[in-house]
Design a protein around this motif. Structure first.
Motif, PDB file in Angstrom:
ATOM      1  N   LEU A  72     -38.657 -20.928  -9.401  1.00 55.34           N
ATOM      2  CA  LEU A  72     -37.788 -21.117  -8.242  1.00 55.34           C
ATOM      3  C   LEU A  72     -38.368 -22.221  -7.372  1.00 55.34           C
ATOM      4  N   LEU A  73     -37.663 -23.327  -7.270  1.00 55.91           N
ATOM      5  CA  LEU A  73     -38.084 -24.439  -6.427  1.00 55.91           C
ATOM      6  C   LEU A  73     -37.333 -24.345  -5.106  1.00 55.91           C
ATOM      7  N   GLY A  74     -38.046 -23.936  -4.053  1.00 57.85           N
ATOM      8  CA  GLY A  74     -37.449 -23.676  -2.752  1.00 57.85           C
ATOM      9  C   GLY A  74     -37.241 -22.183  -2.578  1.00 57.85           C
ATOM     10  N   VAL A  75     -38.145 -21.518  -1.868  1.00 61.25           N
ATOM     11  CA  VAL A  75     -38.119 -20.052  -1.781  1.00 61.25           C
ATOM     12  C   VAL A  75     -37.407 -19.557  -0.528  1.00 61.25           C
ATOM     13  N   ALA A  76     -37.708 -20.165   0.623  1.00 63.22           N
ATOM     14  CA  ALA A  76     -37.198 -19.693   1.920  1.00 63.22           C
ATOM     15  C   ALA A  76     -37.474 -18.187   2.054  1.00 63.22           C
TER      16      ALA A  76
END
Length: 221
Positions: A72-76
């Motif tokens: 997952l690229l970009g977790v937030a």
């Protein structure tokens, strides 16, 4: 509990802080759920969770459930992680790459990502990470925004080539994009029309949200 109940009547903001990458990060009770937002858009839970869940459904829940390794690229706040585990029943390894350490701290504090044993969060730039990693993945989710802006590198051939290289056979890339103007629409059309890789297919998913378009890339074998 009171704030959660009141949130069915109106949103209740419980935390706000400045962010180097996203201007502002806000945590809000909305309709009984915690959501994470930037100044101008939803980052986790809320509409974003519905969008990514649609993309995962398009790939196939049963297919994803049988895989072993997700990037997952970009977790937030990690809403798609909760979808993978709770809704799909994925039990393999999830590697999340998040550039904003403050956002990662908030995700742990409010959404308990640090309590998920199969999840590893790496604080790093996504572009740098994909250049360095030696892992191969069954599913790569690209969900990178800086408020309403998407970094240019996401649409460069080198980045697309690299994440395609990191896919296992029969693997998928789920790419969430934001479209705010005609230039963004042209950018997406160019990516899809010029994508020409042997053994890969690319498609877009009909939009459920006006300003988001999902692109799916699949490696055939």
């Amino acid at each position: 509990m009171l704030k959660r109940l009141l949130s069915y009547l109106y949103p209740i903001k419980i935390h706000t802080q400045k962010s180097t990458y996203s201007k502002t990060i806000e945590i809000t009770w909305t309709d009984g759920d915690l959501v994470m937002d930037s100044e101008n858009t939803n980052y986790s839970y809320g509409s974003l969770q519905r969008i990514l869940k649609l993309g995962l459904k398009n790939i196939g829940f049963e297919k994803i459930k049988k895989t072993q390794n997700i990037l997952l690229l970009g977790v937030a706040g990690g809403s798609v992680i909760k979808t993978l585990i709770k809704d799909i029943g994925f039990s393999g390894k999830i590697t999340g790459v998040e550039i904003d350490s403050e956002m990662a701290k908030l995700a742990n504090q409010y959404f308990k990502l640090d309590k998920i044993p199969q999840l590893e969060i790496i604080i790093d730039d996504a572009f740098e990470f994909v250049l360095k990693t030696h892992e191969k993945y069954d599913l790569i989710i690209v969900d990178i925004f800086q408020d309403t802006t998407m970094p240019n590198f996401l649409f460069e051939n080198y980045f697309i080539d690299r994440i395609c290289f990191l896919l296992n056979n029969k693997g998928n890339i789920l790419f969430n994009t934001m479209l705010l103007n005609q230039a963004d629409n042209i950018r997406n059309q160019k990516l899809v029309s010029e994508f020409n890789k042997d053994n890969f297919i690319i498609k877009t998913v009909p939009r459920v949200e006006k300003h988001n378009e999902l692109i799916i890339i699949e490696k055939m074998n």
